[in-house]
Enzyme design. Structure first.
Site, short mmCIF file in Angstrom:
data_model
loop_
_atom_site.label_atom_id
_atom_site.label_comp_id
_atom_site.label_asym_id
_atom_site.label_seq_id
_atom_site.Cartn_x
_atom_site.Cartn_y
_atom_site.Cartn_z
N LYS A 115 0.82 -1.22 0.00
CA LYS A 115 0.00 0.00 0.00
C LYS A 115 0.85 1.26 0.00
O LYS A 115 0.47 2.27 -0.59
CB LYS A 115 -0.95 0.01 1.20
CG LYS A 115 -2.09 -0.97 1.04
CD LYS A 115 -3.30 -0.59 1.87
CE LYS A 115 -4.45 -1.51 1.55
NZ LYS A 115 -5.55 -1.45 2.50
N LYS A 207 -5.13 -9.84 -7.03
CA LYS A 207 -6.30 -9.97 -6.16
C LYS A 207 -7.42 -9.03 -6.61
O LYS A 207 -7.16 -7.91 -7.03
CB LYS A 207 -5.83 -9.58 -4.74
CG LYS A 207 -6.71 -9.97 -3.61
CD LYS A 207 -6.07 -9.56 -2.28
CE LYS A 207 -5.98 -8.04 -2.14
NZ LYS A 207 -5.60 -7.59 -0.79
N LYS A 210 -10.75 -3.32 -4.03
CA LYS A 210 -11.58 -2.11 -4.09
C LYS A 210 -10.87 -1.02 -4.86
O LYS A 210 -11.51 -0.13 -5.43
CB LYS A 210 -11.84 -1.60 -2.67
CG LYS A 210 -12.67 -2.52 -1.79
CD LYS A 210 -12.70 -1.98 -0.35
CE LYS A 210 -13.36 -2.95 0.61
NZ LYS A 210 -12.83 -2.85 1.97
P1 TYM Z 1 -10.88 -5.28 3.84
O1 TYM Z 1 -11.85 -4.20 4.08
O2 TYM Z 1 -9.78 -5.04 2.87
O3 TYM Z 1 -11.62 -6.58 3.37
C1 TYM Z 1 -12.71 -7.11 4.10
C2 TYM Z 1 -12.65 -8.62 4.09
O4 TYM Z 1 -12.69 -9.09 2.75
C3 TYM Z 1 -11.61 -9.98 2.52
N1 TYM Z 1 -11.14 -9.83 1.13
C4 TYM Z 1 -11.07 -10.83 0.25
N2 TYM Z 1 -11.36 -12.15 0.36
C5 TYM Z 1 -11.19 -12.91 -0.74
N3 TYM Z 1 -10.75 -12.42 -1.94
C6 TYM Z 1 -10.45 -11.11 -2.09
N4 TYM Z 1 -10.04 -10.63 -3.26
C7 TYM Z 1 -10.61 -10.25 -0.96
N5 TYM Z 1 -10.41 -8.93 -0.75
C8 TYM Z 1 -10.75 -8.69 0.53
C9 TYM Z 1 -10.54 -9.55 3.51
O5 TYM Z 1 -9.62 -10.59 3.76
C10 TYM Z 1 -11.36 -9.18 4.71
O6 TYM Z 1 -11.66 -10.32 5.48
N6 TYM Z 1 -7.76 -5.22 7.68
C11 TYM Z 1 -9.06 -5.66 7.29
C12 TYM Z 1 -10.20 -5.08 8.11
C13 TYM Z 1 -10.05 -5.27 9.58
C14 TYM Z 1 -10.23 -6.49 10.30
C15 TYM Z 1 -10.02 -6.16 11.66
C16 TYM Z 1 -10.51 -7.79 9.91
C17 TYM Z 1 -9.77 -4.31 10.50
N7 TYM Z 1 -9.73 -4.84 11.75
C18 TYM Z 1 -10.08 -7.14 12.65
C19 TYM Z 1 -10.60 -8.76 10.91
C20 TYM Z 1 -10.37 -8.43 12.26
C21 TYM Z 1 -9.27 -5.23 5.85
O7 TYM Z 1 -8.61 -4.36 5.34
O8 TYM Z 1 -10.28 -5.79 5.23
#
Ligand code: TYM
Length: 344
Positions: A115, A207, A210
């Protein structure tokens, strides 16, 4: 180690373009776990501001994620749905964890490297400390299970390391305050099924994300049937027919990805899909995938739109969830302060 009550926590960033990867990798798991666990699902707005967010857009994205949770089948009355910034204890525990985690640990985080890109000096300090806030999100509820996609695995390992180091560093104080041999559980990542890493529809080596500038790279949860059909039809493939065995997907990332998506949407395995479609050409398989995706995602997109029309309802859900989350988080922080030796 001490026994902990099982509790599920997970979060999604309100950074727009909620997509099929978020849905299959995370949100469908959130829905299923409601049957067996007490669950806490968080819209992680404090994480979102680690990169600049226009305030009006952020506000609308927070409500969009909340609507997606509810439209997908999360019940905010039986479980907790809230946004992170309404529960100050997340940031408070994150500070404590900044003093527990080592710089060397954070230097290994691949997501920061990706990032921050080349201009690392100019990344926010928050982007660097992102994983300690994530550990705080989970551990402020002493959660034991965390459903996430594959890309969050390293962050979950860091959360375990932080919990373990806190338990070790303060073991005497933890025991003398009546918490036995461990205050924090070591949270377990739940990364399961055929779609833990959904790839871009334009490039099977990247991947689905967003932030991809091409909207054709992803199926958004807000896409209507026409958009879904167009994007699936345009998805990159190779010239060969689908294989009948999993081994035949090796070296064919785009085929593998579409088969995984079909399997996950259909609640089955890749083997099931290949048994049905082995030998089929892509245009036939894509037609079936369009039908399935429209059937499964169409109603969610429509329901999301309906819910997003009722801002007062969404905000009330978030306030109610935050009030309930805060009670749990405050209990943990009181104990943490006692363990650390703060006067209160
Ligand atoms: P975020 O917002 O990027 O994504 C949310 C969830 O979606 C999953 N994900 C995917 N799974 C499969 N294929 C993909 N291409 C894909 N893109 C995203 C992510 O693995 C995630 O589960 N850091 C985290 C948010 C967070 C969090 C937490 C998660 C903050 N605190 C505590 C668990 C526990 C994040 O950026 O997710």
């Amino acid at each position: 180690m001490a026994k902990f009550v099982e509790r599920v926590f997970s979060g999604v960033q309100p950074t727009g373009n909620l997509h099929l990867g978020n849905y299959l990798g995370a949100i469908t798991k959130f829905v299923a776990l409601q049957e067996t666990h007490d669950c806490i699902y968080c819209v992680v707005d404090l994480h979102a501001i680690t990169v600049a967010q226009p305030p009006a857009v952020l506000k609308s994205n927070i409500r969009e994620v909340t609507a997606a949770f509810i439209a997908s089948g999360i019940d905010p009355r039986k479980h907790i749905v809230f946004n992170q910034s309404q529960v100050a204890e997340h940031a408070e525990l994150a500070w404590v964890f900044n003093c527990v985690a080592r710089i060397g640990w954070l230097n290994r985080m691949t997501q920061f490297k990706e990032k921050a890109g080349k201009d690392r000096e100019n990344a926010s300090l928050g982007l660097y400390a992102y994983p300690t806030l994530m550990a705080a999100d989970i551990l402020v509820y002493r959660a034991t299970h965390v459903p996430v996609g594959e890309d969050q695995k390293q962050h979950l390992e860091l959360s375990r390391d932080i919990a373990q180091k806190f338990n070790n560093d303060f073991s005497d104080s933890i025991a003398s305050n009546g918490f036995g041999d461990a205050f924090f559980p070591l949270p377990e990542p739940l990364i399961q099924g055929p779609a833990t890493r959904v790839m871009s529809l334009r490039d099977g080596s990247k991947k689905m994300s967003k932030s991809d500038p091409s909207d054709y790279s992803r199926l958004n949860l807000s896409d209507d049937a026409d958009a879904i059909a167009q994007k699936v039809r345009k998805a990159k493939t190779d010239p060969d027919a689908l294989p009948s065995e999993i081994a035949g997907l090796a070296g064919r990332p785009e085929a593998d990805n579409l088969v995984g998506i079909y399997a996950a949407l259909n609640d089955g395995s890749k083997e099931d899909v290949l048994r049905e479609f082995g030998g089929a050409n892509f245009s036939n398989f894509k037609s079936a995938l369009v039908d399935l995706a429209v059937e499964k995602l169409g109603p969610i997109g429509a329901e999301m739109k309906r819910i997003q029309g009722d801002i007062a309802y969404i905000d009330a859900v978030l306030k109610d969830g935050s009030d309930r989350a805060r009670v749990l988080a405050a209990q943990t922080m009181t104990s943490v302060k006692d363990i650390l030796g703060f006067v209160r």
